[in-house]
Design an enzyme around this catalytic site. Structure first.
Site, PDB file in Angstrom:
ATOM      1  N   CYS A 271      46.823 124.214   5.224  1.00  0.00           N
ATOM      2  CA  CYS A 271      46.218 123.914   3.397  1.00  0.00           C
ATOM      3  C   CYS A 271      47.837 123.512   3.372  1.00  0.00           C
ATOM      4  O   CYS A 271      49.115 124.020   3.206  1.00  0.00           O
ATOM      5  CB  CYS A 271      46.045 125.330   3.034  1.00  0.00           C
ATOM      6  SG  CYS A 271      47.071 124.935   0.976  1.00  0.00           S
TER       7      CYS A 271
ATOM      8  N   CYS B 178      50.373 125.026   0.387  1.00  0.00           N
ATOM      9  CA  CYS B 178      50.603 126.451   0.830  1.00  0.00           C
ATOM     10  C   CYS B 178      51.296 126.829   1.937  1.00  0.00           C
ATOM     11  O   CYS B 178      52.525 127.476   2.543  1.00  0.00           O
ATOM     12  CB  CYS B 178      49.102 127.256   1.803  1.00  0.00           C
ATOM     13  SG  CYS B 178      47.806 127.749   0.465  1.00  0.00           S
TER      14      CYS B 178
ATOM     15  N   HIS C 166      55.853 137.007   1.601  1.00  0.00           N
ATOM     16  CA  HIS C 166      53.905 137.544   1.479  1.00  0.00           C
ATOM     17  C   HIS C 166      53.833 137.520   0.524  1.00  0.00           C
ATOM     18  O   HIS C 166      52.727 137.626  -0.321  1.00  0.00           O
ATOM     19  CB  HIS C 166      53.240 138.006   2.542  1.00  0.00           C
ATOM     20  CG  HIS C 166      52.389 138.196   3.282  1.00  0.00           C
ATOM     21  ND1 HIS C 166      51.853 138.892   4.073  1.00  0.00           N
ATOM     22  CD2 HIS C 166      50.944 138.030   2.313  1.00  0.00           C
ATOM     23  CE1 HIS C 166      50.561 138.415   4.591  1.00  0.00           C
ATOM     24  NE2 HIS C 166      49.890 138.034   3.571  1.00  0.00           N
TER      25      HIS C 166
HETATM   26  P1  FAD Z   1      46.278 137.960   3.939  1.00  0.00           P
HETATM   27  O1  FAD Z   1      47.498 137.906   2.327  1.00  0.00           O
HETATM   28  O2  FAD Z   1      46.703 136.441   4.369  1.00  0.00           O
HETATM   29  O3  FAD Z   1      47.443 139.050   4.415  1.00  0.00           O
HETATM   30  C1  FAD Z   1      46.983 139.042   5.885  1.00  0.00           C
HETATM   31  C2  FAD Z   1      47.117 140.470   6.319  1.00  0.00           C
HETATM   32  O4  FAD Z   1      48.879 140.959   6.448  1.00  0.00           O
HETATM   33  C3  FAD Z   1      47.040 142.337   5.370  1.00  0.00           C
HETATM   34  O5  FAD Z   1      45.278 142.454   5.485  1.00  0.00           O
HETATM   35  C4  FAD Z   1      47.588 143.060   4.649  1.00  0.00           C
HETATM   36  O6  FAD Z   1      47.351 143.848   6.720  1.00  0.00           O
HETATM   37  C5  FAD Z   1      48.944 142.555   5.677  1.00  0.00           C
HETATM   38  N1  FAD Z   1      49.320 142.441   4.757  1.00  0.00           N
HETATM   39  C6  FAD Z   1      49.017 141.371   3.061  1.00  0.00           C
HETATM   40  N2  FAD Z   1      50.377 141.769   2.558  1.00  0.00           N
HETATM   41  C7  FAD Z   1      51.586 141.842   3.045  1.00  0.00           C
HETATM   42  C8  FAD Z   1      52.957 141.955   3.044  1.00  0.00           C
HETATM   43  N3  FAD Z   1      53.266 141.711   1.730  1.00  0.00           N
HETATM   44  N4  FAD Z   1      54.180 142.691   3.993  1.00  0.00           N
HETATM   45  C9  FAD Z   1      52.786 143.089   4.835  1.00  0.00           C
HETATM   46  N5  FAD Z   1      51.563 143.066   5.450  1.00  0.00           N
HETATM   47  C10 FAD Z   1      51.269 142.693   4.253  1.00  0.00           C
HETATM   48  N6  FAD Z   1      46.845 131.546  -0.422  1.00  0.00           N
HETATM   49  C11 FAD Z   1      46.983 130.557  -1.799  1.00  0.00           C
HETATM   50  O7  FAD Z   1      45.522 130.637  -2.242  1.00  0.00           O
HETATM   51  N7  FAD Z   1      48.250 129.991  -2.618  1.00  0.00           N
HETATM   52  C12 FAD Z   1      49.072 129.840  -1.582  1.00  0.00           C
HETATM   53  O8  FAD Z   1      50.256 129.188  -2.191  1.00  0.00           O
HETATM   54  C13 FAD Z   1      48.873 130.440  -0.292  1.00  0.00           C
HETATM   55  N8  FAD Z   1      50.136 129.965   0.455  1.00  0.00           N
HETATM   56  C14 FAD Z   1      50.044 130.341   1.469  1.00  0.00           C
HETATM   57  C15 FAD Z   1      50.998 130.664   2.711  1.00  0.00           C
HETATM   58  C16 FAD Z   1      51.402 130.758   3.523  1.00  0.00           C
HETATM   59  C17 FAD Z   1      51.996 130.458   5.064  1.00  0.00           C
HETATM   60  C18 FAD Z   1      50.051 131.362   4.672  1.00  0.00           C
HETATM   61  C19 FAD Z   1      50.074 132.295   5.742  1.00  0.00           C
HETATM   62  C20 FAD Z   1      48.791 131.951   3.581  1.00  0.00           C
HETATM   63  C21 FAD Z   1      48.977 130.904   2.237  1.00  0.00           C
HETATM   64  N9  FAD Z   1      47.388 131.128   1.420  1.00  0.00           N
HETATM   65  C22 FAD Z   1      47.870 130.204   0.015  1.00  0.00           C
HETATM   66  C23 FAD Z   1      46.250 132.221   1.714  1.00  0.00           C
HETATM   67  C24 FAD Z   1      47.130 133.628   1.328  1.00  0.00           C
HETATM   68  O9  FAD Z   1      48.279 134.320   1.619  1.00  0.00           O
HETATM   69  C25 FAD Z   1      45.736 134.903   2.136  1.00  0.00           C
HETATM   70  O10 FAD Z   1      45.979 134.729   3.516  1.00  0.00           O
HETATM   71  C26 FAD Z   1      44.707 134.349   1.324  1.00  0.00           C
HETATM   72  O11 FAD Z   1      44.828 134.824  -0.072  1.00  0.00           O
HETATM   73  C27 FAD Z   1      44.016 135.055   2.069  1.00  0.00           C
HETATM   74  O12 FAD Z   1      44.457 136.545   1.921  1.00  0.00           O
HETATM   75  P2  FAD Z   1      43.305 137.995   2.350  1.00  0.00           P
HETATM   76  O13 FAD Z   1      43.177 139.071   1.618  1.00  0.00           O
HETATM   77  O14 FAD Z   1      43.245 137.959   3.115  1.00  0.00           O
HETATM   78  O15 FAD Z   1      45.223 138.922   3.274  1.00  0.00           O
END
Ligand code: FAD
Length: 424
Positions: free
Chosen positions: A350, A353, A224
């Site tokens: 997406c 992703c 992640h």
């Molecule tokens: P998110 O990244 O959605 O995280 C959700 C929650 O998880 C956070 O609030 C935190 O509590 C927890 N968290 C965050 N990081 C970690 C960690 N490393 N370890 C433990 N806990 C954690 N977006 C793109 O722009 N390009 C991409 O290629 C892309 N690929 C993706 C692939 C997948 C499988 C998924 C599910 C999503 C992808 N996304 C991508 C979307 C991106 O990962 C985030 O979900 C989005 O940018 C929103 O981010 P956010 O700040 O809401 O937190």
């Protein structure tokens, strides 16, 4: 001295940050060249499997979320199914087409069958992992389901942020921090950092969490964090309309959380160890594609990468896991949950992703399979007991490169951050 350079051992490994960063300096270039060759950039991925866990709504149809399929006539014929007349099969030869089962007892992920299964042939270089704009409830639901339902309850304990990046910026007695971000973003980041509670900042891991569970969680959290790192390293700045690194994005998602940072190094160690173990097999693999220049390059680059990987020495000992009376049960549980995560990737709304989520889960799954499903001797001799498909090898090396890119990006962001703090 660089204030944010991590020091000491990487937890749950026998390696330290310095060793892994110097290993990365040695493998980054050969890997970068390798993934540009025909063999490694071409992959068939089943992108349109239905999500079997919940009803997915609101897919991302923005330009950057969509994948560009490749011209299938460019795919080497040996990798594709021939059109076989069903009558060619005798009455007892089973169903047609002869697909590989979804997974075998050795697999840690659901492995798509490149020859007979569904899917799109894609050029990975043409579809890089970077910012797409996919976010919100759909994206969060995927990650949350992974952490809450599949990580053995470990996730809440491991969110330690003590000493993370940004702490130098928030303790400035109310003075405005000079930051590369526009003023309103600066305020957003500062208030985010200030809002982190003590609980966020340093919850210690209970000692009774089995090491296998920690390894599982680190693999996922590291993946992640690596996805987030690529998003922040290649971020689309809608004002300048340019792709550029976004330090604020990096600090608020990863830098402020040392455990997330560490877990990326952990994955790099895990993948390195798997490649070390598989060395004779990877060295002997047939990478021929018919594109003479690329085939020659692979012959030169694979040994170069393997040499660097071997030199890293004993950095992780897989034999310490799944031992004792509960070992077998833990492994079954670990495999089932990891496979489940590979299925949850189908729920990512997406395309691009999903492509990278699936490919990297398969890459880590391939490493786990090499480490935990086969003895060392299986990778020597004639490899008759091994069952690795071409796409597993591609996913493994591609994923290794993705983590290598993340480690490079960490160094880049460290320099950007250092400059700001020093200038201030
Ligand atoms: P998110 O990244 O959605 O995280 C959700 C929650 O998880 C956070 O609030 C935190 O509590 C927890 N968290 C965050 N990081 C970690 C960690 N490393 N370890 C433990 N806990 C954690 N977006 C793109 O722009 N390009 C991409 O290629 C892309 N690929 C993706 C692939 C997948 C499988 C998924 C599910 C999503 C992808 N996304 C991508 C979307 C991106 O990962 C985030 O979900 C989005 O940018 C929103 O981010 P956010 O700040 O809401 O937190």
């Amino acid at each position: 001295q660089n204030i944010c350079k991590p020091e000491g051992f990487i937890r749950d490994t026998y390696s330290d940050f310095d060793t892994i960063e110097s290993l990365n300096h040695r493998v980054a270039r050969p890997l970068d060249k390798l993934i540009h060759t025909k063999f490694f950039r071409t992959l068939k991925v089943d992108l349109y499997k239905p999500c079997r866990f919940w009803r997915t709504e609101g897919s991302c149809f923005q330009r950057d979320c969509i994948v560009q399929p490749m011209d299938e006539s460019q795919v080497p014929a040996e990798w594709c199914a021939e059109t076989i007349d069903q009558n060619d099969f005798g009455p007892f030869l089973g169903s047609f087409p002869r697909q590989r089962p979804e997974y075998t007892s050795k697999d840690f992920v659901v492995v798509n069958d490149e020859t007979y299964g569904d899917g799109l042939w894609l050029d990975l270089v043409e579809n890089p992992e970077r910012f797409t704009g996919y976010a919100g409830a759909g994206a969060n639901a995927v990650w949350m389901s992974i952490y809450q339902d599949n990580c053995f309850g470990v996730a809440p304990y491991l969110q330690d942020t003590a000493g993370g990046w940004g702490s130098q910026l928030v303790n400035l007695d109310g003075k405005t921090m000079p930051f590369v971000l526009p003023p309103h973003k600066r305020r957003e980041l500062t208030s985010f950092l200030e809002s982190l509670t003590e609980e966020d900042r340093g919850v210690t891991l209970p000692t009774d969490v089995p090491r296998e569970y920690r390894v599982f969680y680190r693999a996922i959290s590291g993946l992640h964090a690596s996805v987030s790192t690529h998003i922040c390293a290649e971020y689309f700045n809608s004002t300048s309309e340019r792709w550029e690194p976004n330090l604020g994005c990096f600090i608020s998602r990863i830098g402020a959380f040392p455990d997330r940072l560490q877990n990326m190094y952990f994955n790099f160690v895990l993948l390195t160890r798997a490649i070390q173990k598989m060395e004779p097999y990877i060295a002997a693999y047939d990478y021929t594609t018919g594109v003479a220049r690329d085939d020659r390059a692979v012959k030169r680059l694979v040994p170069k990468m393997l040499k660097a990987v071997k030199k890293a020495g004993m950095i992780f000992d897989e034999k310490e896991l799944f031992r004792g009376p509960s070992g077998r049960e833990l492994k079954t549980e670990f495999q089932a949950n990891f496979r489940n995560i590979s299925r949850i990737m189908d729920c990512t709304g997406c395309e691009k992703c999903r492509l990278w989520g699936k490919t990297q889960t398969m890459g880590i799954g391939t490493a786990l399979k090499a480490l935990f499903s086969y003895p060392d001797r299986a990778f020597r001799g004639r490899f008759t007991s091994l069952d690795f498909k071409r796409n597993e090898i591609v996913a493994l090396i591609t994923t290794y490169f993705q983590f290598s890119r993340s480690l490079d990006a960490i160094e880049m962001f460290r320099e950007m951050y250092q400059d700001i703090v020093t200038d201030w």
